[in-house]
Design an enzyme around this catalytic site. Structure first.
Site, short mmCIF file in Angstrom:
data_model
loop_
_atom_site.label_atom_id
_atom_site.label_comp_id
_atom_site.label_asym_id
_atom_site.label_seq_id
_atom_site.Cartn_x
_atom_site.Cartn_y
_atom_site.Cartn_z
NE ARG A 184 -3.27 3.29 -6.38
CZ ARG A 184 -3.56 2.39 -7.33
NH1 ARG A 184 -3.57 1.09 -7.03
NH2 ARG A 184 -3.88 2.78 -8.55
CB CYS A 242 -9.77 -1.98 -6.77
SG CYS A 242 -9.76 -3.01 -8.25
#
Length: 287
Positions: A184, A242
């Site tokens: 990611r 995050c």
């Protein structure tokens, strides 16, 4: 470390005695949540630490009336969190223990949020629910009894944070860690947010590497070595984000154990990526 982590044995003894020897009466929170299965109540009802109150992360630990530009899990209004915490039966002087069934990746959000709101004695059950069951302790099925309403008073601002307009300069001048999986970070996949990649200047630091296979946090020395290799220096304030501010809290636990001061960007990638005017970097390098 005693004020951050607790073992299953310590929790069991505290529940038996009604309080921690170095703390107060015990309140246990079960914070089961996963990105692919956000409703953890069925799992909670199948077996939880006796007396633990179920925490619905999406409802209790986030504000979902906020616009998408605030991210997927913006901080809840203070009055909402305070009312919810009182519903869990929390009073000033209590010791709150949080856990989940996924290496504390979700329950750390409750640890960080309560501490950010000024409640100091919050501990993470090291090893999560697995540590409790592996120790041979019994679980309770169904819903725990509703406690008497607590009286805790909360106030945001007890821990340092990063606001959206502070992130770019912090990444330029300091150390900003991206706690998501490497793919990611690199922008190879993005399962939920509108753009793939990372904040320019951020360093990849998957939070999964902070724990062992048993879900327990690595030693403070090991964690300190890890963060030093990523660029942290003694006395440094380290920023962390995050996907939506959940596992960033897990990284904050690890950073605190390692002796660093974490600054959580609560909006995280879900907020940054919802602002098309902000730049995005891809690939394995920070820039």
């Amino acid at each position: 470390m005693a004020s951050i982590l607790t073992t299953a044995e310590e929790l069991h003894d505290a529940l038996s005695a009604g309080r921690y020897a170095d703390g107060g009466p015990v309140r246990v929170l079960d914070v089961r949540w996963r990105l692919d299965r956000p409703d953890g109540r069925p799992d909670y009802r199948s077996g939880h630490v006796p007396g633990a109150q179920y925490v619905a992360l999406d409802r209790d630990l986030a504000d979902h009336d906020a616009p998408v530009t605030e991210g997927r899990h913006p901080l809840p209004p203070l009055n909402h969190l305070q009312a919810t915490a009182r519903g869990w039966g929390i009073d000033a002087g209590d010791t709150v223990v949080v856990y989940d069934d996924a290496k504390n990746m979700a329950s750390a959000r409750a640890w960080w949020l309560l501490r950010y709101a000024g409640f100091t004695d919050v501990r993470v059950l090291d090893g999560a629910l697995r540590a409790w069951t592996d120790a041979g302790y019994k679980t309770e099925k169904g819903d725990a009894a509703t406690p008497a309403p607590g009286t805790i008073g909360l106030s945001y601002g007890a821990l340092p944070t990063l606001a959206l307009d502070e992130v770019a300069s912090f990444a330029e001048d300091g150390l900003l860690l991206d706690a998501r999986a490497g793919e990611r970070y690199r922008g190879e996949v993005e399962p939920i947010d509108p753009r793939a990649g990372h904040v320019p200047g951020a360093v990849s630091a998957p939070t999964t590497e902070n724990v062992g296979g048993d879900g327990r946090f690595r030693s403070p020395d090991d964690l300190r070595s890890r963060f030093r290799m990523l660029g942290a220096e003694d006395g440094m304030s380290v920023g962390v984000y995050c996907g939506s501010g959940v596992t960033a809290a897990h990284q904050a636990v690890a950073l605190t154990l390692a002796g660093f001061e974490p600054r959580v960007f609560a909006g995280s990638w879900s907020q940054w990526s919802n602002h098309p005017e902000l730049p995005v970097a891809t690939g394995p390098e920070p820039r």
